[in-house]
Design a protein around this motif. Sequence first.
Motif, PDB file in Angstrom:
ATOM      1  N   ILE A 139       0.833  -1.201   0.000  1.00 19.03           N
ATOM      2  CA  ILE A 139       0.000   0.000   0.000  1.00 19.03           C
ATOM      3  C   ILE A 139       0.870   1.255   0.000  1.00 19.03           C
ATOM      4  O   ILE A 139       1.794   1.382   0.804  1.00 19.03           O
ATOM      5  N   LYS A 140       0.539   2.161  -0.918  1.00 14.67           N
ATOM      6  CA  LYS A 140       1.218   3.456  -0.980  1.00 14.67           C
ATOM      7  C   LYS A 140       0.154   4.551  -0.965  1.00 14.67           C
ATOM      8  O   LYS A 140      -0.823   4.480  -1.713  1.00 14.67           O
ATOM      9  N   VAL A 141       0.328   5.536  -0.109  1.00 19.12           N
ATOM     10  CA  VAL A 141      -0.643   6.625   0.017  1.00 19.12           C
ATOM     11  C   VAL A 141       0.090   7.958  -0.017  1.00 19.12           C
ATOM     12  O   VAL A 141       1.027   8.173   0.765  1.00 19.12           O
ATOM     13  N   LYS A 142      -0.338   8.823  -0.908  1.00 19.24           N
ATOM     14  CA  LYS A 142       0.121  10.209  -0.888  1.00 19.24           C
ATOM     15  C   LYS A 142      -1.058  11.067  -0.442  1.00 19.24           C
ATOM     16  O   LYS A 142      -2.140  10.992  -1.026  1.00 19.24           O
ATOM     17  N   ALA A 143      -0.844  11.888   0.608  1.00 17.19           N
ATOM     18  CA  ALA A 143      -1.969  12.601   1.197  1.00 17.19           C
ATOM     19  C   ALA A 143      -1.498  13.830   1.953  1.00 17.19           C
ATOM     20  O   ALA A 143      -0.301  14.047   2.142  1.00 17.19           O
ATOM     21  N   ARG A 144      -2.486  14.603   2.389  1.00 16.71           N
ATOM     22  CA  ARG A 144      -2.231  15.697   3.331  1.00 16.71           C
ATOM     23  C   ARG A 144      -2.707  15.232   4.701  1.00 16.71           C
ATOM     24  O   ARG A 144      -3.850  14.782   4.857  1.00 16.71           O
ATOM     25  N   GLY A 180       2.739  14.116   2.707  1.00 18.10           N
ATOM     26  CA  GLY A 180       3.732  13.055   2.733  1.00 18.10           C
ATOM     27  C   GLY A 180       3.218  11.772   2.131  1.00 18.10           C
ATOM     28  O   GLY A 180       2.124  11.716   1.563  1.00 18.10           O
ATOM     29  N   THR A 181       4.020  10.726   2.278  1.00 17.70           N
ATOM     30  CA  THR A 181       3.741   9.425   1.673  1.00 17.70           C
ATOM     31  C   THR A 181       3.804   8.331   2.723  1.00 17.70           C
ATOM     32  O   THR A 181       4.726   8.303   3.548  1.00 17.70           O
ATOM     33  N   ARG A 223      -4.366   9.917  -2.377  1.00 17.29           N
ATOM     34  CA  ARG A 223      -4.284   8.992  -3.503  1.00 17.29           C
ATOM     35  C   ARG A 223      -3.733   7.683  -2.966  1.00 17.29           C
ATOM     36  O   ARG A 223      -2.604   7.634  -2.469  1.00 17.29           O
ATOM     37  N   ILE A 224      -4.521   6.629  -3.073  1.00 21.40           N
ATOM     38  CA  ILE A 224      -4.199   5.341  -2.467  1.00 21.40           C
ATOM     39  C   ILE A 224      -3.977   4.317  -3.569  1.00 21.40           C
ATOM     40  O   ILE A 224      -4.869   4.066  -4.383  1.00 21.40           O
ATOM     41  N   ASP A 225      -2.781   3.739  -3.623  1.00 22.39           N
ATOM     42  CA  ASP A 225      -2.429   2.720  -4.609  1.00 22.39           C
ATOM     43  C   ASP A 225      -2.145   1.415  -3.886  1.00 22.39           C
ATOM     44  O   ASP A 225      -1.424   1.407  -2.875  1.00 22.39           O
ATOM     45  N   ILE A 226      -2.683   0.312  -4.426  1.00 28.48           N
ATOM     46  CA  ILE A 226      -2.523  -0.994  -3.793  1.00 28.48           C
ATOM     47  C   ILE A 226      -2.052  -2.015  -4.828  1.00 28.48           C
ATOM     48  O   ILE A 226      -2.651  -2.147  -5.895  1.00 28.48           O
ATOM     49  N   ASP A 227      -0.988  -2.710  -4.494  1.00 29.72           N
ATOM     50  CA  ASP A 227      -0.457  -3.795  -5.322  1.00 29.72           C
ATOM     51  C   ASP A 227      -0.803  -5.111  -4.627  1.00 29.72           C
ATOM     52  O   ASP A 227      -0.561  -5.265  -3.428  1.00 29.72           O
ATOM     53  N   VAL A 228      -1.367  -6.044  -5.370  1.00 28.84           N
ATOM     54  CA  VAL A 228      -1.818  -7.319  -4.823  1.00 28.84           C
ATOM     55  C   VAL A 228      -0.922  -8.428  -5.355  1.00 28.84           C
ATOM     56  O   VAL A 228      -0.652  -8.488  -6.552  1.00 28.84           O
TER      57      VAL A 228
END
Length: 260
Positions: A139-144, A180-181, A223-228
């Motif tokens: 899981i990778k998240v870029k957010a405020r 941040g991430t 923005r939430i990215d998920i690799d399975v």
Amino acid sequence: MAIDDAFIQAFRLHQQQGDLFHPPGREDQAIHQASTIGALMEGVYDGEITYAELARLGDFGLGTFNALDGEMIAYDGRFFQMKSDGKAYPVDPAAKTPFAVVMFFDPTVKVLWEEQVGWKQFQQSVDKAVPSRNIFYAIKVKARFDHIRVRTVPRQNKPYPPLVEVAKHQPEFTFEDVEGTLVGFRFPDYAQGLNVAGYHVHFLAADLASGGHVLDFSMQDARIDIDVTSKFHMEVPECGDFLAADLGKDQSEDIHAAEN
């Protein structure tokens, strides 16, 4: 739409298309792990694999350093060491790690979420959406972040104490109104002791100056990215303290205490 529904919709879309694991033109990437979290719990803080070697196995992940000298975060091929002063530093490729988890990140599931969400709600929402709790999620998240609370582990001296004792004195930091991430993994329950069952996530600020192991947060504009993946490879040390460590006992309570 609730965040639970947003995740469920995103996962179902790829399940229906049959590309959750194998999207067109993409090979299912394996997670690679050096040693075990159980060994780290027992004070096995020195490893032989260098970060130069680790980078050949993945461009995304987390871990620590020999002598337990801080937290590691990696994404987009860049590795950072977050020390006990709360600051982040580029990793020396010659540095070694006793425990790390990496992969070549290529997300299938993507969710944009503008509203505010907390750490516990985020975990619960992903849990409701995943097609199986018996496979692996990066899981990778870029957010405020309105606020985010992290900790970092201080460098240890021999004889090394167990991690649950180190965790009692680890410095914590809270950052407010920061971009941040997040980088992390969700491991199955049966992986407890090999890794952390459930979520293990690290944070790096957008200015690359600070970060740590995530304890709590409130975020928005994410923005939430998920690799399975169903592939997991692990290599354990063939020498040193690992060979003598008692890794057969139930460490669940100590892992929970040390990681939370």
